[in-house]
Design a protein around this motif. Structure first.
Motif, PDB file in Angstrom:
ATOM      1  N   TYR A  41       0.713 -12.867  -1.837  1.00  0.00           N
ATOM      2  CA  TYR A  41       1.331 -11.785  -2.606  1.00  0.00           C
ATOM      3  C   TYR A  41       1.395 -12.159  -4.085  1.00  0.00           C
ATOM      4  O   TYR A  41       1.116 -11.323  -4.966  1.00  0.00           O
ATOM      5  CB  TYR A  41       2.726 -11.494  -2.057  1.00  0.00           C
ATOM      6  CG  TYR A  41       3.485 -10.401  -2.773  1.00  0.00           C
ATOM      7  CD1 TYR A  41       2.984  -9.108  -2.835  1.00  0.00           C
ATOM      8  CD2 TYR A  41       4.714 -10.662  -3.361  1.00  0.00           C
ATOM      9  CE1 TYR A  41       3.689  -8.104  -3.477  1.00  0.00           C
ATOM     10  CE2 TYR A  41       5.426  -9.668  -3.995  1.00  0.00           C
ATOM     11  CZ  TYR A  41       4.913  -8.381  -4.060  1.00  0.00           C
ATOM     12  OH  TYR A  41       5.617  -7.389  -4.696  1.00  0.00           O
ATOM     13  N   ASN A  42       1.727 -13.406  -4.365  1.00  0.00           N
ATOM     14  CA  ASN A  42       1.754 -13.871  -5.744  1.00  0.00           C
ATOM     15  C   ASN A  42       0.368 -13.750  -6.380  1.00  0.00           C
ATOM     16  O   ASN A  42       0.229 -13.331  -7.533  1.00  0.00           O
ATOM     17  CB  ASN A  42       2.249 -15.318  -5.799  1.00  0.00           C
ATOM     18  CG  ASN A  42       2.322 -15.856  -7.209  1.00  0.00           C
ATOM     19  OD1 ASN A  42       1.352 -16.439  -7.697  1.00  0.00           O
ATOM     20  ND2 ASN A  42       3.448 -15.679  -7.866  1.00  0.00           N
ATOM     21  N   LEU A  44      -1.983 -11.642  -5.476  1.00  0.00           N
ATOM     22  CA  LEU A  44      -2.269 -10.216  -5.650  1.00  0.00           C
ATOM     23  C   LEU A  44      -1.620  -9.682  -6.923  1.00  0.00           C
ATOM     24  O   LEU A  44      -2.193  -8.832  -7.616  1.00  0.00           O
ATOM     25  CB  LEU A  44      -1.765  -9.427  -4.442  1.00  0.00           C
ATOM     26  CG  LEU A  44      -2.582  -9.554  -3.154  1.00  0.00           C
ATOM     27  CD1 LEU A  44      -1.839  -8.905  -1.993  1.00  0.00           C
ATOM     28  CD2 LEU A  44      -3.962  -8.917  -3.319  1.00  0.00           C
ATOM     29  N   ALA A  58      -6.497 -13.073  -1.126  1.00  0.00           N
ATOM     30  CA  ALA A  58      -6.230 -11.951  -2.024  1.00  0.00           C
ATOM     31  C   ALA A  58      -7.531 -11.284  -2.458  1.00  0.00           C
ATOM     32  O   ALA A  58      -7.616 -10.053  -2.549  1.00  0.00           O
ATOM     33  CB  ALA A  58      -5.442 -12.419  -3.243  1.00  0.00           C
ATOM     34  N   SER A  68      -5.441  -3.026  -4.654  1.00  0.00           N
ATOM     35  CA  SER A  68      -4.462  -3.946  -4.066  1.00  0.00           C
ATOM     36  C   SER A  68      -3.495  -4.511  -5.093  1.00  0.00           C
ATOM     37  O   SER A  68      -2.315  -4.695  -4.787  1.00  0.00           O
ATOM     38  CB  SER A  68      -5.183  -5.080  -3.330  1.00  0.00           C
ATOM     39  OG  SER A  68      -6.052  -5.781  -4.212  1.00  0.00           O
ATOM     40  N   ALA A  72       0.521  -3.916  -4.932  1.00  0.00           N
ATOM     41  CA  ALA A  72       1.442  -5.056  -4.922  1.00  0.00           C
ATOM     42  C   ALA A  72       2.514  -4.872  -5.998  1.00  0.00           C
ATOM     43  O   ALA A  72       3.699  -5.143  -5.774  1.00  0.00           O
ATOM     44  CB  ALA A  72       0.678  -6.354  -5.141  1.00  0.00           C
ATOM     45  N   ARG A  76       6.653  -4.442  -6.093  1.00  0.00           N
ATOM     46  CA  ARG A  76       7.465  -5.257  -7.012  1.00  0.00           C
ATOM     47  C   ARG A  76       8.397  -4.375  -7.840  1.00  0.00           C
ATOM     48  O   ARG A  76       9.592  -4.662  -7.980  1.00  0.00           O
ATOM     49  CB  ARG A  76       6.529  -6.045  -7.934  1.00  0.00           C
ATOM     50  CG  ARG A  76       7.239  -6.930  -8.938  1.00  0.00           C
ATOM     51  CD  ARG A  76       7.803  -8.156  -8.285  1.00  0.00           C
ATOM     52  NE  ARG A  76       8.709  -8.872  -9.172  1.00  0.00           N
ATOM     53  CZ  ARG A  76       9.340  -9.977  -8.850  1.00  0.00           C
ATOM     54  NH1 ARG A  76       9.173 -10.502  -7.661  1.00  0.00           N
ATOM     55  NH2 ARG A  76      10.163 -10.567  -9.688  1.00  0.00           N
ATOM     56  N   GLY A 100      10.111 -14.952  -1.803  1.00  0.00           N
ATOM     57  CA  GLY A 100       8.823 -15.196  -2.440  1.00  0.00           C
ATOM     58  C   GLY A 100       8.975 -15.913  -3.768  1.00  0.00           C
ATOM     59  O   GLY A 100      10.077 -16.262  -4.205  1.00  0.00           O
ATOM     60  N   ASN A 182       9.321  -6.632   1.409  1.00  0.00           N
ATOM     61  CA  ASN A 182       7.955  -7.140   1.608  1.00  0.00           C
ATOM     62  C   ASN A 182       7.927  -8.400   2.462  1.00  0.00           C
ATOM     63  O   ASN A 182       7.122  -9.307   2.203  1.00  0.00           O
ATOM     64  CB  ASN A 182       7.289  -7.425   0.257  1.00  0.00           C
ATOM     65  CG  ASN A 182       7.331  -6.233  -0.670  1.00  0.00           C
ATOM     66  OD1 ASN A 182       6.836  -5.164  -0.332  1.00  0.00           O
ATOM     67  ND2 ASN A 182       7.942  -6.396  -1.833  1.00  0.00           N
ATOM     68  N   TYR A 229      -6.144 -10.021   5.893  1.00  0.00           N
ATOM     69  CA  TYR A 229      -4.980 -10.905   5.974  1.00  0.00           C
ATOM     70  C   TYR A 229      -5.083 -11.823   7.190  1.00  0.00           C
ATOM     71  O   TYR A 229      -4.748 -13.000   7.132  1.00  0.00           O
ATOM     72  CB  TYR A 229      -3.697 -10.083   6.096  1.00  0.00           C
ATOM     73  CG  TYR A 229      -2.908  -9.945   4.822  1.00  0.00           C
ATOM     74  CD1 TYR A 229      -2.202 -11.020   4.292  1.00  0.00           C
ATOM     75  CD2 TYR A 229      -2.848  -8.733   4.158  1.00  0.00           C
ATOM     76  CE1 TYR A 229      -1.463 -10.881   3.130  1.00  0.00           C
ATOM     77  CE2 TYR A 229      -2.103  -8.582   2.991  1.00  0.00           C
ATOM     78  CZ  TYR A 229      -1.415  -9.664   2.487  1.00  0.00           C
ATOM     79  OH  TYR A 229      -0.691  -9.540   1.339  1.00  0.00           O
ATOM     80  N   LYS A 295       3.217   2.138   1.621  1.00  0.00           N
ATOM     81  CA  LYS A 295       4.417   1.341   1.908  1.00  0.00           C
ATOM     82  C   LYS A 295       5.629   2.261   1.918  1.00  0.00           C
ATOM     83  O   LYS A 295       5.723   3.179   1.109  1.00  0.00           O
ATOM     84  CB  LYS A 295       4.607   0.232   0.866  1.00  0.00           C
ATOM     85  CG  LYS A 295       3.623  -0.898   0.972  1.00  0.00           C
ATOM     86  CD  LYS A 295       3.922  -1.994  -0.028  1.00  0.00           C
ATOM     87  CE  LYS A 295       3.728  -1.545  -1.455  1.00  0.00           C
ATOM     88  NZ  LYS A 295       2.327  -1.208  -1.773  1.00  0.00           N
TER      89      LYS A 295
END
Length: 303
Positions: A41-42, A44, A58, A68, A72, A76, A100, A182, A229, A295
């Protein structure tokens, strides 16, 4: 959708993951050769707190989901609005589960800009996140004793709730902001995430608020993203859930308007305090569609 794709989408929705065997994450052990959901995720988001193997996952996601990075960032930005909302509702204690890597503005910075007395316990199982969060929270501007990190498995509620970090920082007889942003999508049904969430809800006082941000296939076929993933070298299991499955996390709680919405749409009118200095290029998400976002997000109150 082809017949093969339809079967694959059904299998993914029902929790049958693609790919090979997945190693368990060992607390305190850093495996630079194994991707981790938080670090992916970081990557992305465009951050730097990840390894090459996380960046590779990613990149694979980006090939099948060109937006993507924007999606993401939509999640955030939704987290930032949720933190702002909770603090303005009078919540001064936060349990951020699956926090995270710290990226400014972090939940800690946002809530303390509104309520300087706020206390935050951030929980994650990844030792890389632990190191980064501890460094972030030891910075001079971080309120000593009011922002702490706990390395733990959120699916073991007792180990979290009975920890010295939680007991010495939060007063569970007073309202708490429970944040599952998330993270529940990375918990397999076999680990009973709904029961874990219910245990946290039971432990906190009436007036507490709980948030969930969770990806879904309700708006479009996301099976290729799941495969990216959950490939043999990927950071599975990614478990997408539909509207009904996500609403189950809120059983017994009172959903706050607008209820279960897309992450890009949830309370998009909220203005987030301008705090922190991000070293990552922020992505504009205003043009995303619901299908691109894919989402859900919601906040609910315990009565």
């Amino acid at each position: 959708m082809t017949g093969t794709a339809t079967v694959r989408a059904r299998r993914i929705k029902e929790g049958e993951y693609m790919g090979g065997e997945y190693k368990a994450f060992t607390p305190g052990h850093i495996d630079a050769g194994q991707p981790h959901p938080g670090r992916v995720y970081n990557a992305l988001l465009g951050g730097k707190d990840h390894y090459e193997v996380d960046a590779a996952v990613a990149a694979a996601i980006g090939k099948v989901h060109p937006n993507s990075r924007a999606t993401a960032w939509a999640a955030r930005h939704c987290m930032e609005r949720i933190a702002t909302f909770m603090a303005r509702e009078g919540i001064t204690q936060f349990l951020d589960l699956g926090c995270g890597s710290s990226i400014e503005p972090d939940l800690d910075q946002i809530v303390r800009s509104i309520a300087p007395e706020a206390r935050v316990v951030s929980v994650d199982s990844d030792p890389i996140v632990a190191r980064r969060s501890e460094a972030f929270m030891s910075a001079p501007e971080s309120a000593e004793g009011r922002s702490v990190f706990l390395q733990a498995d959120l699916c073991d509620p007792s180990s979290v709730l009975d920890s010295p970090e939680v007991r010495n920082t939060l007063d569970l007889t007073q309202p708490v902001g429970l944040c599952f942003n998330n993270v529940l999508c990375f918990i397999d049904d076999a680990r009973r995430p709904h029961e874990a969430v219910a245990a946290y809800v039971e432990a906190v006082a009436p007036g507490s608020l709980m948030s969930v941000i969770h990806p879904t296939m309700d708006f479009r076929d996301m099976s290729e993203v799941v495969v990216a993933y959950n490939s043999e070298d990927g950071s599975g299991p990614l478990r997408l859930r539909d509207r009904a499955e996500i609403l189950r996390f809120f059983d017994g709680l009172e959903l706050i308007e607008p209820g279960l919405d897309t992450s890009r749409g949830w309370r998009s009118d909220i203005t987030v305090p301008q705090v922190g200095v991000s070293n990552i290029a922020v992505v504009d998400t205003s043009a995303l569609t619901d299908a691109e976002d894919s989402k859900y997000a919601a906040v609910a109150r315990k009565r």
